[in-house]
Structure formats: C-alpha cells, structure tokens
Design an enzyme around this catalytic site. Structure first.
Site, PDB file in Angstrom:
ATOM      1  N   LYS A  85     -45.112  25.666  38.309  1.00 58.58           N
ATOM      2  CA  LYS A  85     -43.991  25.329  39.264  1.00 58.58           C
ATOM      3  C   LYS A  85     -42.807  25.972  38.678  1.00 58.58           C
ATOM      4  CE  LYS A  85     -41.924  22.771  35.873  1.00 58.58           C
ATOM      5  NZ  LYS A  85     -40.290  23.258  35.210  1.00 58.58           N
TER       6      LYS A  85
ATOM      7  N   ASP B 204     -42.061  16.414  34.791  1.00 53.84           N
ATOM      8  CA  ASP B 204     -42.695  17.087  35.819  1.00 53.84           C
ATOM      9  C   ASP B 204     -43.840  16.627  36.162  1.00 53.84           C
ATOM     10  OD1 ASP B 204     -40.465  19.117  35.675  1.00 53.84           O
ATOM     11  OD2 ASP B 204     -41.444  20.126  34.086  1.00 53.84           O
TER      12      ASP B 204
END
Length: 317
Positions: free
Chosen positions: A22, A148
């Site tokens: 990401k 995350d």
C-alpha cells in the site's frame, strides 16, 4: 470495487493469496491518546506489488520465508505468524498451519509489507474455514495487530481511514497509474519518526491543513489527490536524511511525477506517473539499481502500479 466472496476456498487444505503493498496518499498524524497511540487520517491505496502467501493445514505450526528472509526477525514477532495465532485464539481453533511467505515487498520501507502479510493470512484462514467468521470479525482481529492491518485485511482497494486506522470508508479507486518507488539503502525507524515529529510540533503547531474537510466524492480524481497529498513524517525524516528530499525533487521536478511523497514513515519515496497505466500485475513489477544525484548511497528503483481490486484467495490443488 468490492471483491467477490471467497467461498470458493471453503474447506480447502491449501490456499494462495497475494498480499498487496500500500501507499498513503495522505497521512496526517493527529492527537496522541493517553494510551500512547496516535489518531491518524490517511488515504490508503493498494499496489500491484505483492508478497505471495501460501497457507496449508498442518499438524504443527510453521512459517517459512523466502526472499528477504534475513530481515524478518524472530518468527513469533512476524505479523503473518501473529495474525494466524490471533485468528486461532479468536475462533477457538488450535489447529496447526504452515505459512509459506515469498517476500517481494521491501521490508521497512513504509509500504506495509508486514501488515499486508497479516491481512492476507487472516483472509486465507477465514476462506479455508468451514464456518468463516466474516470480515467485520476479521477487522476486529486486524485492529489489534497494527494501524495498517485493518485496511489490508479488508476487501477495499482504496479507502479513507481514521482513528487508529480501524475506521474505514471505502472509496472508488482512482484510474490505474504506474508508480515508481525509490528505496534507499537506509531504513527509518517508525518510533523514531514519531519522536522527531513530536519534537518539531513542540515548537510549531500542525498546519491548518490538519483540519481540512475531505470530499469523498472527489477522492478518486488524481488532480484532487495531488492537491491534498501530504505526509506529516516527510519534513522531519528528510531533515535527518537529506537523500529523501533529493529523491522527492528528482521525481517531481525532473520526472514529472505527481504526487510524490514519502511512503508512510519511510524510507521509500514514491511517485505516480501521469496518464493511464498499462495492465500491470505482480509479474509486471520491475526492479533495478540506481543512485540519487548528490547521494553516495545506492538505491533500488521499483516500478509497479496502483490496484483497483483486492486479489482473491485461491484454493490450491
């Protein structure tokens, strides 16, 4: 874009899943709680760059890592291992498992590699289960593993996250783009980066952009994303590591990429190329060595792409 339910792997003895990296297209560090955790506001977008995870039913519990295995550290501290153990504790399952982890995402660069592995393992185990617990329960497990991990466990390719990263608003992904990653040879410790930020804010308050109202309906437009793209860690990290600033300027001013910013707390710097990206899969990720102008330290350049879906869990024969 929502992925299809992973019931095709229901009851499978072995599965494979891509643990996608990401980038944070916006990362604001907000108030610190009494617990010590910081509230955040962030735009998270998955990449096609991914680790490969294989999970099998087994008599014992094992974790086998290929790739950058030397940097993984003790098994019981690995996020993929911790995710599997947490899933067993949450579901009451004490079964054995064998996790094969093929590392492709650079470690410690702010790209969420460990968190992606944890999310992929949670999805894999639930896809294999006779009685899956479903995404809401998986996200509760994920929130205990790191900021995350909830996003990288979810079925969202793109989302606005806040709180501790556990509050997610799914967004339509922006059009696919090529992404360049510059990875210097030095790491950045996340705890140290938080300390540098706290020290800087002791002398100057956060800028007014912290309270900016985001318009979800426009967050899939690259022009809007470029306008609001910012990372609170970037100034304090670049102050300690001038090569970061050199990479940002080279990618932005010489290569014409936008947005260009530090990934997470670093040390990776990423830039988004203008124009529609060609189809880029895991096999379309390219790596080569380079050197930033004015820096004596070598760096790696990885060319990958943004993702518009979460790769499904696939049953293995």
């Amino acid at each position: 874009m929502r992925r299809q339910p992973e019931n095709a792997a229901r009851g499978a003895a072995a599965v494979r899943v891509a643990a996608q990296a990401k980038v944070n297209l916006r990362l604001r560090i907000l108030a610190r709680e009494t617990s010590g955790y910081h509230q955040i506001e962030t735009l998270l977008l998955r990449l096609t760059l991914a680790d490969v995870i294989r999970v099998r039913r087994a008599v014992t519990r094992t974790l086998d890592v290929t790739g950058d295995a030397a940097a993984i550290g003790p098994v019981d501290e690995n996020l993929a291992w911790r995710a599997a153990v947490a899933y067993g504790e949450a579901t009451g399952q004490r079964d054995g498992f064998a996790i094969e982890l093929e590392k492709q995402i650079p470690i410690g660069g702010g790209l969420g590699g460990g968190s992606a592995d944890a999310g992929a393992v949670l999805r894999a185990l639930d896809a294999m289960a006779a009685n899956p617990i479903g995404e809401p329960a998986l996200l509760r497990i994920a929130s205990s593993l790191g900021a995350d991990v909830p996003f990288l466990t979810s079925e969202h390719a793109y989302a606005l996250a806040w709180g501790r990263g556990d509050r997610l608003l799914a967004l339509e992904p922006p059009p696919p783009r090529v992404v360049m990653l510059m990875l210097p040879s030095f790491p950045v410790n996340t705890a140290a980066a938080y300390g540098w930020l706290a020290a800087a804010r002791a002398h100057a308050p956060p800028d007014a952009d912290t309270g900016r109202v985001l318009r979800p309906g426009r967050l899939s437009d690259w022009d809007e994303i470029s306008e609001l793209a910012t990372n609170d860690f970037e100034p304090v990290v670049a102050e300690r590591h001038p090569a970061i600033g050199l990479m940002v300027r080279a990618m932005r001013d010489e290569m014409g990429l936008a947005p260009v910013m530090l990934a997470g707390s670093g040390s990776t710097v990423f830039g988004v190329a203008p124009g529609k990206a060609p189809a880029v899969g895991g096999g379309g990720t390219h790596v080569h060595d380079a050197q930033a102008e004015g820096s004596a330290r070598p760096l790696r350049v990885v060319v990958t792409g943004t993702a518009n879906r979460v790769e499904p869990v696939v049953a293995l024969d």
